[in-house]
Design a protein around this motif. Structure first.
Motif, mmCIF file in Angstrom:
data_model
loop_
_atom_site.group_PDB
_atom_site.id
_atom_site.type_symbol
_atom_site.label_atom_id
_atom_site.label_comp_id
_atom_site.label_asym_id
_atom_site.label_seq_id
_atom_site.Cartn_x
_atom_site.Cartn_y
_atom_site.Cartn_z
ATOM 1 N N MET A 39 -5.760 2.942 -2.404
ATOM 2 C CA MET A 39 -5.544 2.035 -3.501
ATOM 3 C C MET A 39 -4.410 2.524 -4.398
ATOM 4 O O MET A 39 -3.551 1.747 -4.770
ATOM 5 N N TYR A 40 -4.406 3.809 -4.737
ATOM 6 C CA TYR A 40 -3.399 4.331 -5.645
ATOM 7 C C TYR A 40 -2.010 4.347 -5.006
ATOM 8 O O TYR A 40 -0.998 4.266 -5.693
ATOM 9 N N GLU A 41 -1.984 4.451 -3.695
ATOM 10 C CA GLU A 41 -0.711 4.509 -2.968
ATOM 11 C C GLU A 41 0.171 3.306 -3.304
ATOM 12 O O GLU A 41 1.379 3.447 -3.485
ATOM 13 N N LEU A 42 -0.421 2.132 -3.407
ATOM 14 C CA LEU A 42 0.339 0.917 -3.699
ATOM 15 C C LEU A 42 1.076 1.047 -5.024
ATOM 16 O O LEU A 42 2.294 0.834 -5.088
ATOM 17 N N LEU A 43 0.387 1.392 -6.094
ATOM 18 C CA LEU A 43 1.045 1.474 -7.399
ATOM 19 C C LEU A 43 2.081 2.589 -7.422
ATOM 20 O O LEU A 43 3.152 2.422 -8.010
ATOM 21 N N GLU A 74 6.247 -14.703 -1.307
ATOM 22 C CA GLU A 74 5.160 -13.721 -1.371
ATOM 23 C C GLU A 74 4.591 -13.645 -2.785
ATOM 24 O O GLU A 74 3.381 -13.493 -2.962
ATOM 25 N N ARG A 75 5.453 -13.771 -3.803
ATOM 26 C CA ARG A 75 4.975 -13.800 -5.190
ATOM 27 C C ARG A 75 4.029 -14.978 -5.379
ATOM 28 O O ARG A 75 2.965 -14.838 -5.995
ATOM 29 N N SER A 127 1.593 -7.192 1.292
ATOM 30 C CA SER A 127 1.231 -8.371 2.081
ATOM 31 C C SER A 127 -0.240 -8.382 2.505
ATOM 32 O O SER A 127 -0.738 -9.394 2.977
ATOM 33 N N GLN A 128 -0.932 -7.269 2.321
ATOM 34 C CA GLN A 128 -2.337 -7.201 2.736
ATOM 35 C C GLN A 128 -3.235 -7.955 1.750
ATOM 36 O O GLN A 128 -3.015 -7.910 0.542
ATOM 37 N N PRO A 129 -4.258 -8.652 2.268
ATOM 38 C CA PRO A 129 -5.185 -9.341 1.362
ATOM 39 C C PRO A 129 -5.999 -8.326 0.556
ATOM 40 O O PRO A 129 -6.195 -7.192 0.979
ATOM 41 N N ILE A 130 -6.459 -8.773 -0.589
ATOM 42 C CA ILE A 130 -7.267 -7.917 -1.468
ATOM 43 C C ILE A 130 -8.733 -8.219 -1.221
ATOM 44 O O ILE A 130 -9.156 -9.370 -1.210
ATOM 45 N N LYS A 151 -0.582 -5.250 -7.728
ATOM 46 C CA LYS A 151 0.315 -6.192 -7.052
ATOM 47 C C LYS A 151 1.143 -6.988 -8.054
ATOM 48 O O LYS A 151 2.321 -7.267 -7.802
ATOM 49 N N LEU A 152 0.555 -7.350 -9.180
ATOM 50 C CA LEU A 152 1.312 -8.075 -10.192
ATOM 51 C C LEU A 152 2.469 -7.231 -10.710
ATOM 52 O O LEU A 152 3.554 -7.749 -10.962
ATOM 53 N N ARG A 153 2.256 -5.932 -10.839
ATOM 54 C CA ARG A 153 3.352 -5.038 -11.255
ATOM 55 C C ARG A 153 4.433 -4.968 -10.195
ATOM 56 O O ARG A 153 5.576 -4.674 -10.497
ATOM 57 N N GLY A 154 4.053 -5.214 -8.948
ATOM 58 C CA GLY A 154 5.003 -5.119 -7.850
ATOM 59 C C GLY A 154 5.609 -6.444 -7.412
ATOM 60 O O GLY A 154 6.280 -6.502 -6.377
#
Length: 181
Positions: free
Chosen positions: A1-5, A109-110, A82-85, A98-101
């Motif tokens: 999870m943290y990897e994304l941010l 994709e947005r 692109s992965q679903p949550i 994801k919103l930050r990204g």
């Protein structure tokens, strides 16, 4: 999870592990502190995978490690975006990440991420609304102590207001995004 941010944050600039701890902790729902004992093993794992590089800052008396995203890390970021949550306890934090990204992905994709977030918030809002109506009916019955029930309703009003604010924000973002699609 943290990897994304972490990858999102590094996509705009190099950062120290300390700074990443602060950003990550402030982005979690609910907010919490991230220790070096969590951050540095994760950064080392990401470096071993080739997603980031870690370099010691030479002009720092504390020899800070500075993280830099690699091309493989940018590819990984696109994959994670692109992965679903999953609809679990981490859902709100993952959407916030994801919103930050959103600036790292295409307008299409947005739009999908915003639509997914809207669907999740709509589901929450409907659930709160159904519970609110159920409790309102109970409050109208002949229950002698209505204080607990009344405060439960107030708490639900807060949750519904938060959902309404999120939905208004999402709608505004979706309208602004229409010009990019």
């Amino acid at each position: 999870m943290y990897e994304l941010l972490i990858l999102i944050m590094l996509s705009s600039r190099d950062m120290s592990g300390y700074k990443l701890c602060q950003v990550l902790g402030g982005s979690l729902v609910p907010r919490r502190n991230i220790s070096n004992g969590v951050m540095y093993p994760l950064l080392n794992k990401m470096a071993a995978a080739g997603y980031i590089t870690l370099a010691h800052e030479n002009d720092s008396p504390r020899a800070k490690k500075i993280a830099h995203i690699t091309d493989a890390g940018r590819d990984r970021l696109q994959d994670l975006m692109s992965q679903p949550i999953e609809m679990d306890a981490k859902r709100e934090s993952m959407f916030r990440f994801k919103l930050r990204g959103l600036g790292t992905v295409t307008p299409a994709e947005r739009a999908q991420i915003l639509a997914d977030y809207k669907a999740a918030v709509d589901t929450d809002r409907a659930s709160f609304d159904a519970t609110y109506h159920h409790l309102t009916d109970k409050l109208a019955s002949e229950i002698t102590d209505k204080t607990v029930l009344a405060w439960s309703l107030r708490s639900l009003e807060l949750s519904m207001s938060i959902c309404d604010t999120k939905l208004a924000w999402i709608t505004q973002c979706q309208e602004e995004l229409q010009g990019e699609l």
